[in-house]
Design an enzyme around this catalytic site. Structure first.
Site, PDB file in Angstrom:
ATOM      1  N   CYS A  11      -9.614  -0.742  -0.712  1.00  0.00           N
ATOM      2  CA  CYS A  11     -10.371  -1.518   0.280  1.00  0.00           C
ATOM      3  C   CYS A  11     -11.461  -2.330  -0.416  1.00  0.00           C
ATOM      4  O   CYS A  11     -12.269  -1.785  -1.166  1.00  0.00           O
ATOM      5  CB  CYS A  11     -11.003  -0.595   1.325  1.00  0.00           C
ATOM      6  SG  CYS A  11     -11.987  -1.546   2.509  1.00  0.00           S
TER       7      CYS A  11
ATOM      8  N   LYS B 227      -3.221   4.660  -2.772  1.00  0.00           N
ATOM      9  CA  LYS B 227      -2.942   3.212  -2.728  1.00  0.00           C
ATOM     10  C   LYS B 227      -4.055   2.481  -3.462  1.00  0.00           C
ATOM     11  O   LYS B 227      -5.231   2.672  -3.165  1.00  0.00           O
ATOM     12  CB  LYS B 227      -2.855   2.731  -1.274  1.00  0.00           C
ATOM     13  CG  LYS B 227      -2.540   1.236  -1.167  1.00  0.00           C
ATOM     14  CD  LYS B 227      -2.030   0.886   0.227  1.00  0.00           C
ATOM     15  CE  LYS B 227      -1.756  -0.602   0.398  1.00  0.00           C
ATOM     16  NZ  LYS B 227      -2.978  -1.392   0.671  1.00  0.00           N
TER      17      LYS B 227
ATOM     18  N   ASP C  40       2.590  -9.770   0.156  1.00  0.00           N
ATOM     19  CA  ASP C  40       3.307 -11.037   0.363  1.00  0.00           C
ATOM     20  C   ASP C  40       4.792 -10.890   0.646  1.00  0.00           C
ATOM     21  O   ASP C  40       5.552 -11.835   0.402  1.00  0.00           O
ATOM     22  CB  ASP C  40       3.107 -11.982  -0.841  1.00  0.00           C
ATOM     23  CG  ASP C  40       1.640 -12.191  -1.186  1.00  0.00           C
ATOM     24  OD1 ASP C  40       0.794 -11.935  -0.321  1.00  0.00           O
ATOM     25  OD2 ASP C  40       1.350 -12.606  -2.319  1.00  0.00           O
TER      26      ASP C  40
ATOM     27  N   GLY D 232       2.990  -5.359   5.410  1.00  0.00           N
ATOM     28  CA  GLY D 232       1.840  -5.316   6.302  1.00  0.00           C
ATOM     29  C   GLY D 232       1.820  -6.479   7.267  1.00  0.00           C
ATOM     30  O   GLY D 232       2.353  -6.408   8.368  1.00  0.00           O
TER      31      GLY D 232
END
Ligand code: FMN
Length: 345
Positions: free
Chosen positions: A107, A146, A209, A231
């Site tokens: 994040c 992640k 992407d 996502g």
């Protein structure tokens, strides 16, 4: 290619994963994508949830741990920087029924990194090692991590971090191939994902992407990469995992029509009703309806009308009417219908 994936002791049936998205991948949205994409979708990941809020019994935070059997297998992602607090939070997450606990190390938000969490953990290897180890010791479900490429272009350390989290006991790793400084600019570095995959023995999944089924098929062929996360493309196309499955199997990708899109919106409405208080509900519902018209002629007009609609039923009705007339409007404009926001038209 599409295949089952072993994450520690858990086998997920495909290596296609709904990426964690804050404000998006709550129980309602995850259930919607599971419904639209079906068995092609291997795993869904929650929006990130603050370890601090979980361990302080914050009711709003705890409500983010809601899991329904229909969406399984489900991974709940937590963020924070204190190893003990992260371990305590992980215990609560396991008790809530998560199949996996995922640790957020990507994040970029200032309010998260300032407190040592998210991407900041990639700059603090000892702390990260301790977080992963303590979380691992706290739960019996698999623990995954992640990460991003690194903090900035001069400190890309995904390979080193991957080795470290593997040694600390992580069962799988997802890599978003952008640095913290890049935020969402530029393009994701999939060569880096391949380098990370070559450096460790645990499964490495790539993120970034994958905008449509065709891109997913290309990315699935990346050497050593065990699977991928999708996502943003799922925001307006919850059928995307099913479409990837179709393409890989040599079928034409499922192309949802207006009726499918309205049905999906109605399902989302019902799922949201189960889970959200009134005010938040209308915002989420409108947002979904507006995304469903993205790319269509006169979408701005439709969005404006849905934005000022007085009720949920009116939003649904306006969307239905708009989608039903979309073909005519495209012909009138004498140009092909652009890719509809909720899948191919
Ligand atoms: C609205 C939004 C919220 C996100 N929230 C999270 C999050 O809570 N945890 C996380 O690890 N990544 C989060 N991400 C990053 C995504 O999981 C993903 O790695 C990134 O968007 C690149 O993949 P994509 O191009 O398929 O969207 C978020 C991305 C977006 C667009």
């Amino acid at each position: 290619m599409i295949r089952p994936l072993d994450i520690g002791t858990l086998r997920v049936e495909t290596n296609l994963v709904l990426s964690p998205m804050s404000g998006v991948t709550d129980c309602a949205f995850r259930s919607l994508v599971r419904h639209c994409s079906g068995a092609a979708l291997g795993l869904v990941v929650s929006e990130f949830v603050a370890a601090e809020g979980i361990t302080r019994d914050n009711q709003r935070t705890l409500s983010m741990l809601r899991i329904e059997d229909r969406e399984r297998p489900v991974s709940i992602q937590i963020f924070g920087s204190e190893p003990t607090r992260m371990a305590d939070a992980a215990r609560v997450v396991e008790q809530a029924g998560a199949d996996i606990v995922d640790i957020n190390c990507g994040c970029p938000a200032p309010k998260v990194v300032r407190r040592g969490g998210g991407a900041e953990l990639m700059r603090q290897p000892e702390r990260l090692e301790s977080v992963v180890r303590q979380v691992r010791e706290a739960v019996s479900v698999p623990v995954t991590v992640k990460i991003r490429a690194g903090w900035d272009q001069d400190s890309v350390n995904a390979v080193e971090v991957a080795r470290l989290v593997e040694q600390a006991g992580a069962c799988a790793l997802a890599v978003h191939g952008r640095t913290r400084v890049q935020l969402y600019n530029g393009s994701a570095d999939w060569e880096l994902v391949e380098r990370v995959a070559a450096a460790v023995d645990i499964p490495v999944l790539g993120s970034g992407d994958v905008v449509e089924a065709g891109t997913a098929v290309e990315r699935l062929a990346a050497p050593g990469v065990s699977g991928l996360l999708i996502g943003r493309a799922a925001l307006d196309n919850p059928w995307i995992f099913r479409q990837v499955g179709d393409l890989v199997a040599g079928r034409l990708p499922f192309a949802p029509g207006p009726a499918d899109k309205v049905a999906a919106l109605k399902l989302f409405r019902d799922l949201l009703r189960e889970t959200l208080p009134d005010q938040a509900f209308m915002g989420r519902y409108r947002g979904m309806a507006c995304r469903a018209v993205k790319g269509l002629p006169e979408a701005a007009t439709a969005r404006r009308r849905m934005g000022s609609a007085a009720s949920v039923d009116e939003v649904t009705q306006l969307l239905g009417e708009f989608l039903a007339g979309a073909g005519d409007r495209a012909e009138a404009q004498q140009e092909p219908v652009a890719e509809p926001a909720m899948g191919a038209g």
